[in-house]
Scaffold this active site. Structure first.
Site, PDB file in Angstrom:
ATOM      1  N   GLY A  83      38.235  32.735 -11.430  1.00 23.00           N
ATOM      2  CA  GLY A  83      36.943  32.332 -10.887  1.00 23.00           C
ATOM      3  C   GLY A  83      35.705  32.799 -11.625  1.00 23.00           C
ATOM      4  O   GLY A  83      34.596  32.618 -11.125  1.00 23.00           O
ATOM      5  N   LYS A 195      38.325  23.442 -23.076  1.00 23.02           N
ATOM      6  CA  LYS A 195      39.093  24.352 -23.941  1.00 23.02           C
ATOM      7  C   LYS A 195      40.250  23.611 -24.616  1.00 23.02           C
ATOM      8  O   LYS A 195      40.911  22.789 -23.975  1.00 23.02           O
ATOM      9  CB  LYS A 195      39.664  25.489 -23.108  1.00 23.02           C
ATOM     10  CG  LYS A 195      40.641  26.344 -23.919  1.00 23.02           C
ATOM     11  CD  LYS A 195      40.840  27.699 -23.379  1.00 23.02           C
ATOM     12  CE  LYS A 195      41.698  27.741 -22.132  1.00 23.02           C
ATOM     13  NZ  LYS A 195      41.631  29.079 -21.556  1.00 23.02           N
TER      14      LYS A 195
HETATM   15  C1  LIG Z   1      42.390  30.439 -18.532  1.00 24.19           C
HETATM   16  S1  LIG Z   1      42.609  30.146 -16.828  1.00 24.19           S
HETATM   17  C2  LIG Z   1      40.966  29.779 -16.331  1.00 24.19           C
HETATM   18  C3  LIG Z   1      40.052  30.974 -16.273  1.00 24.19           C
HETATM   19  C4  LIG Z   1      38.745  30.669 -15.561  1.00 24.19           C
HETATM   20  N1  LIG Z   1      37.918  29.745 -16.340  1.00 24.19           N
HETATM   21  C5  LIG Z   1      37.928  31.912 -15.310  1.00 24.19           C
HETATM   22  O1  LIG Z   1      36.993  32.147 -16.071  1.00 24.19           O
HETATM   23  O2  LIG Z   1      38.228  32.647 -14.366  1.00 24.19           O
HETATM   24  C6  LIG Z   1      43.364  28.560 -16.844  1.00 24.19           C
HETATM   25  C7  LIG Z   1      43.686  28.006 -15.474  1.00 24.19           C
HETATM   26  O3  LIG Z   1      44.009  26.613 -15.605  1.00 24.19           O
HETATM   27  C8  LIG Z   1      44.849  26.286 -14.523  1.00 24.19           C
HETATM   28  N2  LIG Z   1      45.489  24.976 -14.744  1.00 24.19           N
HETATM   29  C9  LIG Z   1      46.367  24.631 -15.723  1.00 24.19           C
HETATM   30  N3  LIG Z   1      46.764  23.358 -15.591  1.00 24.19           N
HETATM   31  C10 LIG Z   1      46.094  22.856 -14.519  1.00 24.19           C
HETATM   32  C11 LIG Z   1      46.095  21.589 -13.866  1.00 24.19           C
HETATM   33  N4  LIG Z   1      46.855  20.575 -14.320  1.00 24.19           N
HETATM   34  N5  LIG Z   1      45.309  21.412 -12.766  1.00 24.19           N
HETATM   35  C12 LIG Z   1      44.558  22.451 -12.301  1.00 24.19           C
HETATM   36  N6  LIG Z   1      44.521  23.685 -12.880  1.00 24.19           N
HETATM   37  C13 LIG Z   1      45.278  23.890 -13.965  1.00 24.19           C
HETATM   38  C14 LIG Z   1      45.827  27.459 -14.480  1.00 24.19           C
HETATM   39  O4  LIG Z   1      46.442  27.564 -13.230  1.00 24.19           O
HETATM   40  C15 LIG Z   1      44.902  28.646 -14.804  1.00 24.19           C
HETATM   41  O5  LIG Z   1      44.510  29.326 -13.633  1.00 24.19           O
END
Ligand SMILES: C[S@@+](CC[C@H](N)C(=O)[O-])C[C@H]1O[C@@H](n2cnc3c(N)ncnc32)[C@H](O)[C@@H]1O
Length: 249
Positions: A83, A195
Site C-alpha cells: 500500500g 512497472k
Molecule cells: C511490488 S508489489 C506492489 C507494491 C506496491 N506498489 C506498494 O508500493 O506497496 C506487486 C503487487 O502486484 C500484485 N499483483 C500481481 N498480479 C496481479 C494481478 N493480476 N491483479 C492484481 N494484483 C496483482 C501482487 O499481489 C503484489 O502485491
C-alpha cells in the site's frame, strides 16, 4: 485476449512456484537480505515516514519528474499491496480525490483508500473498479464505457523467479493487461505508470504504449535496486479514439 487467458491459467502455477522458490532462497540468504535492508536509506526513510514499503520513493520520484497528481484526481493503483504507492497517491490527491487500490492479496488499505481484492484480469474486478470510480460501488450494475480515471498506476508483479525470460514475459503480460485497462478507463490526457522487467520485448511494449499516449518515457527511479531489471514506463497525455486494434491487440 488469448494471451490474457493463458496468463490467467499460468498465474496460479506461477504463484505456487515463485512462493516456494522465495521461501527456499530466503532461508539460505536471510542474513544478507537483513543486512542489506538495514543499510538501505530508502528502507530507513520509509520506516521513519511510516510508508508501508520503500517503493513509495519510486512513485515520489516519478511524480516529482512528471507531475502526475493534482488534488481532486481519481487514481487507480493496480497491484497496490502492501500500500505504499496508495499512501503517496492519497496524500497528493487529498480528501477531494479518490484512490482505488486493487490486489490479488487481501490487504487493509491505507486510510482514505478504497481496496479491492481480486485479479485485474478478471472482468468482474474491472467492472468493480469502474463502478467505484463513478461512485456507486454497486457491482450488480453494468456501467457504460466511461473514461473516468485521471491516473492509472501499475506496480503489478508476482515474486520474481530469478528466471529472466519468465519474469520478463510475466511482466509484459501484466503491462498489457494494465494498458488495455487504460484504454477502457483512463480519461483523455490522463497518465499511466507501469512497472516492467526489462527484456527483448521492451520496445514492442513501448510501441503499444505510444499508440495510446502522446509522450512515453522509460525511467529507472533511484529507489530501484541497481542489480534489478525493474524499470517503469510513464505514459503522458492519453490520446482519445484509439482502438484495441490500433494498439496491436
Ligand atoms: C511490488 S508489489 C506492489 C507494491 C506496491 N506498489 C506498494 O508500493 O506497496 C506487486 C503487487 O502486484 C500484485 N499483483 C500481481 N498480479 C496481479 C494481478 N493480476 N491483479 C492484481 N494484483 C496483482 C501482487 O499481489 C503484489 O502485491
Amino acid at each position: 485476449m488469448q494471451k490474457l487467458i493463458n496468463h490467467q491459467l499460468f498465474s496460479s502455477f506461477y504463484r505456487y512456484f515463485s512462493t516456494t522458490q522465495v521461501q527456499c532462497s530466503r532461508s539460505g540468504s536471510s542474513s544478507i537480505w537483513l543486512n542489506r535492508q538495514s543499510r538501505d536509506p530508502y528502507t530507513r526513510d520509509a520506516r521513519s515516514n511510516q510508508f508501508r514499503a520503500r517503493s513509495a520513493y519510486k512513485l515520489i520520484e516519478l511524480n516529482r519528474i512528471h507531475r502526475l497528481f493534482k488534488p481532486g484526481m481519481a487514481i487507480v493503483d493496480l497491484g497496490f499491496a502492501p500500500g505504499s504507492w496508495s499512501q503517496v497517491a492519497i496524500r497528493e490527491v487529498g480528501p477531494s480525490g479518490k484512490v482505488i487500490g486493487v490486489d490479488l492479496i487481501s490487504t487493509i488499505p491505507p486510510p482514505g483508500v478504497i481496496g479491492i481484492q481480486g485479479d485485474l484480469l478478471d472482468p468482474i474486478v474491472q467492472q468493480n473498479i469502474h463502478n467505484h470510480l463513478v461512485n456507486s460501488g454497486d457491482t450488480s450494475t453494468v456501467l457504460q464505457d466511461h473514461k473516468v480515471a485521471d491516473v492509472i498506476l501499475s506496480d503489478m508483479m508476482m515474486n520474481t523467479s530469478g528466471i529472466k525470460l519468465r519474469d520478463h514475459q510475466f511482466s509484459i503480460d501484466l503491462c498489457d493487461a494494465a494498458l488495455l485497462f487504460c484504454a477502457e478507463t483512463l480519461k483523455s490526457n490522463g497518465s499511466f505508470v507501469c512497472k516492467y522487467y526489462s527484456g527483448d520485448q521492451d520496445s514492442a511494449l513501448e510501441k503499444r504504449i505510444k499508440t495510446l499516449f502522446q509522450t512515453v518515457k522509460r525511467v529507472k527511479p533511484g529507489a530501484c535496486r541497481k542489480e534489478s531489471r525493474e524499470a517503469y514506463f510513464v505514459g503522458l497525455k492519453r490520446k482519445s479514439n484509439v482502438s484495441r486494434q490500433d494498439m496491436g491487440f
